[in-house]
Structures are given as structure tokens and as C-alpha cells.
Design an enzyme around this catalytic site. Structure first.
Site, PDB file in Angstrom:
ATOM      1  N   PRO A 107       0.850  -1.201   0.000  1.00 58.29           N
ATOM      2  CG  PRO A 107      -0.781  -1.587   1.619  1.00 58.29           C
ATOM      3  CD  PRO A 107       0.539  -2.100   1.100  1.00 58.29           C
ATOM      4  CG  ASN A 109      -1.632   5.489   2.488  1.00 56.80           C
ATOM      5  OD1 ASN A 109      -1.695   4.294   2.274  1.00 56.80           O
ATOM      6  ND2 ASN A 109      -2.680   6.211   2.796  1.00 56.80           N
ATOM      7  CB  CYS A 110       1.802   1.027   4.457  1.00 53.84           C
ATOM      8  SG  CYS A 110       0.092   0.649   4.795  1.00 53.84           S
ATOM      9  CG  LEU A 111       5.160   5.005   7.699  1.00 53.03           C
ATOM     10  CD1 LEU A 111       5.386   5.462   9.127  1.00 53.03           C
ATOM     11  CD2 LEU A 111       5.743   6.009   6.736  1.00 53.03           C
TER      12      LEU A 111
END
Length: 111
Positions: A107, A109-111
Site C-alpha cells: 500500500p 501510504n504505509c511506512l
């Protein structure tokens, strides 16, 4: 970059363990990816994996946690559309881990 060996076939992975080619995904590949995450897939896992793949086909992206929870809630009901439920299935980061096992990209916008 590394490889995953499934049924004698080398499957290329990126540096974070996601499939480089989404067409390499199969249930056997998912089982091996889950094994690497120390997860034994049950029907509850497969239910989420299949919905993740449906989400990807519909929106052409892997969902971050909030959209994932909302989508699961809409399809499977509020009992399963909760962060804690998904966290129990795909610790420690359900959106990232479930996407990886589902053969989807990380994903965005996942770190």
C-alpha cells in the site's frame, strides 16, 4: 531482491518481499508468503485475501488500513470490519502483510 521457491519454481520478490510480478501469485505462493510471515492461513485469512484482491481489481491499488477496514466491514460485516480483527489475522501491519500475501503491491501510504 530475493526469490521465493514454490513447487520448484523461482518467484522473484522485491527487497520487502512483495511479488515483482503480480501474475506469479497462486494459492501455493500465498501459502509460502504467509509461512515467511509466520502465519498459517485459515478460511478467515482467505476471506480477507480474496476481498483484498477484489479491492485491487476495482480500484487498482492496495488499500491502506482505513480503506481496508471499511471495505471488509462493508463486505463481511462490522464484526470483521475492525482493526483488531485484522490485526489478529495479519500482525503486525494488516494492510501491508495481507497485501503481500494476496500478491498485491505494498500500500502506497504505509511506512
Amino acid at each position: 531482491m530475493s526469490n521465493l521457491t514454490v513447487n520448484g519454481r523461482e518467484i522473484p520478490l522485491d527487497k520487502e518481499g512483495y511479488l515483482q510480478d503480480l501474475d506469479d501469485w497462486s494459492r501455493d505462493v500465498a501459502e509460502e508468503l504467509a509461512h515467511a510471515e509466520k502465519i498459517e492461513l485459515t478460511n478467515a485469512h482467505w476471506e480477507v485475501i480474496e476481498l483484498l484482491q477484489e479491492f485491487y481489481r476495482q480500484f487498482e491499488l492496495s488499500p491502506a488500513m482505513r480503506p481496508l477496514v471499511k471495505f471488509i466491514g462493508q463486505r463481511l460485516g462490522l464484526e470483521k470490519g475492525r482493526s483488531i480483527y485484522l490485526m489478529q489475522l495479519f500482525p503486525p501491519s494488516p494492510a501491508k502483510v495481507a497485501s503481500k500475501i494476496a500478491g498485491l503491491p505494498k500500500p502506497t501510504n504505509c511506512l
